[in-house]
Design an enzyme around this catalytic site. Structure first.
Site, PDB file in Angstrom:
ATOM      1  CG  ASP A 266      -2.065   0.907   1.152  1.00  0.00           C
ATOM      2  OD1 ASP A 266      -1.974   1.914   0.439  1.00  0.00           O
ATOM      3  OD2 ASP A 266      -3.089   0.642   1.813  1.00  0.00           O
ATOM      4  CD  GLU A 303      -1.832   1.270  -7.991  1.00  0.00           C
ATOM      5  OE1 GLU A 303      -2.612   2.074  -8.510  1.00  0.00           O
ATOM      6  OE2 GLU A 303      -2.140   0.084  -7.837  1.00  0.00           O
ATOM      7  N   GLY A 305      -4.926   3.531  -8.274  1.00  0.00           N
ATOM      8  CA  GLY A 305      -5.115   3.849  -9.675  1.00  0.00           C
ATOM      9  C   GLY A 305      -4.250   4.980 -10.182  1.00  0.00           C
ATOM     10  CG  ASP A 326      -9.230   2.658   0.528  1.00  0.00           C
ATOM     11  OD1 ASP A 326      -8.453   2.209  -0.320  1.00  0.00           O
ATOM     12  OD2 ASP A 326      -8.900   2.879   1.708  1.00  0.00           O
TER      13      ASP A 326
END
Length: 503
Positions: A266, A303, A305, A326
């Site tokens: 992440d 990431e 997009g 998210d």
């Protein structure tokens, strides 16, 4: 919880802390100035570390701007002060990150229950991390994994930081008992907040919620399942736990030694060091490290997009990459994410998948019709199917949605093509070619009322004569008379068919 709200990263984790000021509050023509540095103790992490907050503000007349810094995040904030009351926002926030009133030589926070802050001592700033320059670009050899979109479960959507060893074992048991494992859901993925501290040699351990990660992996494996884990290329994760910055190869070896099968990586904390223009080489670094670890580990890039990841994700040996921010458990968020998936369709295929984020099915804030649409759209777009609900207590309806083998088969089709939509008023038709020459089609009713939907063989590139169809939600064969089929579709519902030429 009491105090001021500070949002950390994209995860939706909020920490409520009091604030104290460094310096003297002085009166101005617009009230009192908040210029200066303010600091406060924050929450205690599950690994025993204590977060703190540093707010560095500058006031000009009624305008206030500055930075909000915590263990793992630096956020630009700005707003106004009117009289003694101030409100500071970040980005496109509609609610203030920081709000309060200056009362004499005290700061009374009003975000949540009131807290009182007073001028604080100096020396509480966070140290600046040394920058490690990104490596030169090269293509990382393929790990050969994820020939179809990964299926499993992830802890974040429902449990967030409230995840532990006992719960993961119970989820693994439930995945077997419910039939999810046998339907293809094999990854049990821990998201953030499992991390402990690094030892003197720099090895990262798990915190007291996960006393023995190797033993947990062994248990999950004994159930015929695989264990996934989470980290970040930054110094800290989204929830501010230690991450893999400067320890990529070391952490990859640790994950391999534990028996980890999947890594979600992440971007969150990397923003403290790098720009989005550096996404590819930074993700490449962990791709190389996983390959060197000697263990097959599915590599999931998170990431949001950014950085046109679909164009280079496979080059860093990514098996899947996020195409969106998210997801939330509501219709608008789900539809927004799947629409962002559309431009990435040419880049999906065996071993590398576009990921519109996890499934919210069963978390309680959408209707069963909307959850069926959620499942259908993820399958039509060849998206990873990572459940995010409580597997231990599924209703029959939710179980029926997640375990619909005919819909799962569309997602897992060996051809690996991603559907794209064609809009017709409130109806949106998604068409996906399948490996055996058949076509999967989903018609989604975006409107607020029931609507009639018609699927024509000619729209699918099939002959009007002799085509046969099956409704994948009613599990019935339907008549394709005169080369077409019509049905009523409820608001936010879906008609999903598998259509093929007759033998």
């Amino acid at each position: 919880m009491n105090g001021m709200s500070v949002r950390l990263g994209l995860k939706g984790l909020w920490v409520l802390v009091p604030m104290m000021a460094w310096g003297v509050l002085t009166a101005t023509g617009y009230g009192q100035t908040v210029t200066g540095k303010w600091t406060a103790p924050g929450h205690v992490l599950d690994n025993g570390e204590r977060d703190r907050l540093v707010l560095d503000l500058h006031q000009t007349d009624q305008q206030v701007s500055g930075t909000l810094t915590t263990l793992g995040h630096i956020t630009q904030v700005s707003g106004t002060i009117t009289g003694t009351h101030f409100e500071l926002f970040a980005g496109r926030d509609t609610k203030p990150r920081v709000a309060g009133d200056l009362v004499g030589n005290e700061l009374h926070l009003t975000q949540g229950s009131e807290q009182i802050a007073v001028p604080a001592k100096q020396g509480d700033e966070y140290p600046v991390y040394d920058r490690i320059d990104p490596p030169a670009l090269h293509d990382v050899p393929s790990n050969g994994l994820a020939k179809t979109p990964p299926m499993g479960w992830n802890s974040w959507n429902l449990f967030a930081s409230r995840i532990n060893d006992k719960t993961v074992r119970e989820i693994a048991d439930a995945m077997v008992a419910s039939g999810m494992r046998d339907a293809g859901y094999v990854y049990v993925n821990l998201d953030d907040t499992w991390e402990g501290l690094r030892d003197a040699q720099g090895n990262l351990g798990s915190n007291n919620k996960f006393p023995d990660m190797k033993a947990l992996a062994d248990y999950v494996h004994s159930k015929g399942l695989k264990l996934g884990i989470y980290s970040s290329p930054g110094p800290r994760t989204c929830a501010e736990y230690p991450a893999s910055y400067g320890h990529e190869e070391q952490d990859a070896r640790t994950f391999a030694a534990w028996g980890i099968d999947y890594l979600k990586y992440d971007w969150c904390g990397a923003r403290m060091i790098y720009s989005d223009a550096e996404l590819q080489p930074i993700y490449q670094k962990m791709g190389d490290a996983l390959l060197k670890s000697g263990r097959p580990i599915v590599y999931s890039l998170c990431e949001y997009g950014n950085g046109k990841v679909e164009q280079w994700g496979a080059k860093v040996d990514g098996n899947l990459w996020r195409t969106t921010g998210d997801i939330s458990d509501n219709w608008s968020s789900m539809i927004h994410n799947i629409e962002l998936q559309v431009p990435t369709a040419p880049y999906a295929g065996p071993g590398h998948w576009n990921d519109p984020d996890m499934l919210e099915i069963g978390n309680g804030h959408m209707s069963d019709d909307e959850y069926r649409t959620h499942m259908s759209l993820w399958a039509l777009t060849a998206a990873p199917l990572l459940a995010g609900n409580d597997i231990r207590s599924m209703t029959p309806a939710i179980k029926g949605i997640l375990l619909n083998r005919e819909v799962i088969a569309v997602d897992q089709d060996a051809l690996g093509k991603q559907a794209s939509p064609v809009k017709n008023g409130d109806l949106e038709m998604w068409v996906k070619p399948l490996a055996d020459g058949a076509v999967a089609v989903g018609v989604v009713n975006m409107g607020s009322a029931e609507a009639a939907a018609t699927v024509k063989a000619s729209d699918l590139g099939l002959s009007a004569k002799g085509s046969v169809a099956r409704d994948l939600w009613s599990h019935t064969n339907v008549s394709f008379r005169d080369g077409a089929y019509s049905a009523r579709v409820p608001s936010h519902g879906v008609l999903m068919l598998r259509v093929s030429a007759a033998n």
